[in-house]
Design a protein around this motif. Sequence first.
Motif, PDB file in Angstrom:
ATOM      1  N   GLN A  85      11.612   2.856   1.921  1.00 20.99           N
ATOM      2  CA  GLN A  85      12.111   2.787   3.293  1.00 20.99           C
ATOM      3  C   GLN A  85      10.916   2.775   4.230  1.00 20.99           C
ATOM      4  OE1 GLN A  85      15.152   5.505   4.482  1.00 20.99           O
ATOM      5  NE2 GLN A  85      16.479   4.961   2.786  1.00 20.99           N
ATOM      6  N   ILE A  86      11.176   2.401   5.479  1.00 18.52           N
ATOM      7  CA  ILE A  86      10.130   2.460   6.504  1.00 18.52           C
ATOM      8  C   ILE A  86      10.431   3.659   7.389  1.00 18.52           C
ATOM      9  CG2 ILE A  86       9.028   1.264   8.435  1.00 18.52           C
ATOM     10  CD1 ILE A  86       9.946  -1.385   7.176  1.00 18.52           C
TER      11      ILE A  86
ATOM     12  N   LEU B 107       8.054  -6.023   2.593  1.00 18.06           N
ATOM     13  CA  LEU B 107       7.241  -5.147   1.728  1.00 18.06           C
ATOM     14  C   LEU B 107       7.979  -3.884   1.305  1.00 18.06           C
ATOM     15  CD1 LEU B 107       3.719  -5.357   3.443  1.00 18.06           C
ATOM     16  CD2 LEU B 107       4.400  -6.346   1.262  1.00 18.06           C
ATOM     17  N   LYS B 108       8.918  -3.425   2.120  1.00 17.74           N
ATOM     18  CA  LYS B 108       9.566  -2.149   1.778  1.00 17.74           C
ATOM     19  C   LYS B 108      10.387  -2.239   0.482  1.00 17.74           C
ATOM     20  CE  LYS B 108      13.896  -2.163   4.270  1.00 17.74           C
ATOM     21  NZ  LYS B 108      14.759  -1.548   5.249  1.00 17.74           N
ATOM     22  N   GLU B 109      10.678  -3.469   0.055  1.00 13.32           N
ATOM     23  CA  GLU B 109      11.375  -3.578  -1.232  1.00 13.32           C
ATOM     24  C   GLU B 109      10.521  -3.004  -2.363  1.00 13.32           C
ATOM     25  OE1 GLU B 109      12.694  -7.609  -1.870  1.00 13.32           O
ATOM     26  OE2 GLU B 109      13.554  -7.627   0.150  1.00 13.32           O
ATOM     27  N   ASN B 110       9.202  -3.120  -2.205  1.00 11.67           N
ATOM     28  CA  ASN B 110       8.311  -2.662  -3.277  1.00 11.67           C
ATOM     29  C   ASN B 110       7.461  -1.450  -2.916  1.00 11.67           C
ATOM     30  OD1 ASN B 110       8.973  -4.737  -5.188  1.00 11.67           O
ATOM     31  ND2 ASN B 110       7.928  -6.136  -3.800  1.00 11.67           N
ATOM     32  N   TYR B 111       7.401  -1.125  -1.640  1.00 11.54           N
ATOM     33  CA  TYR B 111       6.520  -0.031  -1.206  1.00 11.54           C
ATOM     34  C   TYR B 111       7.284   0.916  -0.287  1.00 11.54           C
ATOM     35  CZ  TYR B 111       3.132  -3.571  -2.590  1.00 11.54           C
ATOM     36  OH  TYR B 111       2.433  -4.521  -3.294  1.00 11.54           O
ATOM     37  N   THR B 112       6.750   2.132  -0.202  1.00  8.03           N
ATOM     38  CA  THR B 112       7.237   3.093   0.788  1.00  8.03           C
ATOM     39  C   THR B 112       6.284   2.982   1.970  1.00  8.03           C
ATOM     40  OG1 THR B 112       8.036   4.503  -0.982  1.00  8.03           O
ATOM     41  CG2 THR B 112       7.665   5.560   1.165  1.00  8.03           C
ATOM     42  N   ILE B 113       6.835   2.817   3.164  1.00  4.82           N
ATOM     43  CA  ILE B 113       5.971   2.543   4.324  1.00  4.82           C
ATOM     44  C   ILE B 113       6.124   3.616   5.394  1.00  4.82           C
ATOM     45  CG2 ILE B 113       5.500   0.873   6.190  1.00  4.82           C
ATOM     46  CD1 ILE B 113       6.343  -1.329   4.229  1.00  4.82           C
TER      47      ILE B 113
END
Length: 250
Positions: free
Chosen positions: A30-31, A192-198
């Motif tokens: 999630q962002i 990017l949030k599909e693959n990373y925590t932001i």
Amino acid sequence: MSKLSIKNVDLFYGEFQALHNVNLEIPKNQITAFIGPSGCGKSTLIKSLNRMNDLIEGCKIKGSILLDEENIYKKDFDVNELRKKVGMVFQQPNPFPMSIYDNITYGPRTHGIKDKKVLDALVEKSLRGAAIWEEVKNDLKKNALSLSGGQQQRICIARALAVEPEILLMDEPTSALDPISTAKIEELVTVLKENYTIVMVTHNMQQASRVSDRTAFFLNGKIVETGETRKIFTNPQQKQTEDYISGRFG
Ligand SMILES: Nc1ncnc2c1ncn2[C@@H]1O[C@H](COP(=O)(O)OP(=O)(O)OP(=O)(O)O)[C@@H](O)[C@H]1O
């Protein structure tokens, strides 16, 4: 499950207490946006998440910050490993004064990757991930500093992605950029949030409401309110939050 769990964090710069009993859960993929007036501790907290504050003399932290349930401040925690997992992008695009290719391979090389094929593949994957591959693929030898500000910022995002982190910290990543470059970065982070925590610090309320899933509102080193972005912006529970998001102060 939370990717990061911030528990009872107090942070001091010498005698000055910059964070007061901060508690926050940062969910995976999630962002999370940090908002609040200047000097309220947003950058201080974001820098605590990859222990950048270790570099500041006189900076002391109490409480704990758990990454996948492990306290990153515990004795003997491997800070190099932490910085690999937690990448950072700053306000001012800051590519190294070297080629685009060397910017992207800098991190992987310091982590011991030497095979040219592996590095080439990482360069393409990272530049694609940062939505700048098509613009630079024929110019990888070009000095990164010759690119526009918006392109430089996407190179910095690609450089962060190249070490394959799990978390991306972004401290006002678009404040030095024009509206078109800003829109590109906003679009990029939502992918990017599909693959990373932001985690993103922003002064731009529209940006926080457009891109983030959760928002934490800071005031004087404390978190006043945190929750789903939609709720914070449409139905804040605290008067101070409402005043801030409606532009009555800050
Ligand atoms: N290295 C430092 N030494 C001493 N005090 C500091 C240091 N860095 C920040 N501070 C102080 O800590 C407080 C929080 O600063 P911080 O940069 O975290 O705020 P911020 O919310 O990110 O502000 P801005 O939105 O202006 O970037 C401020 O009072 C600031 O002056």
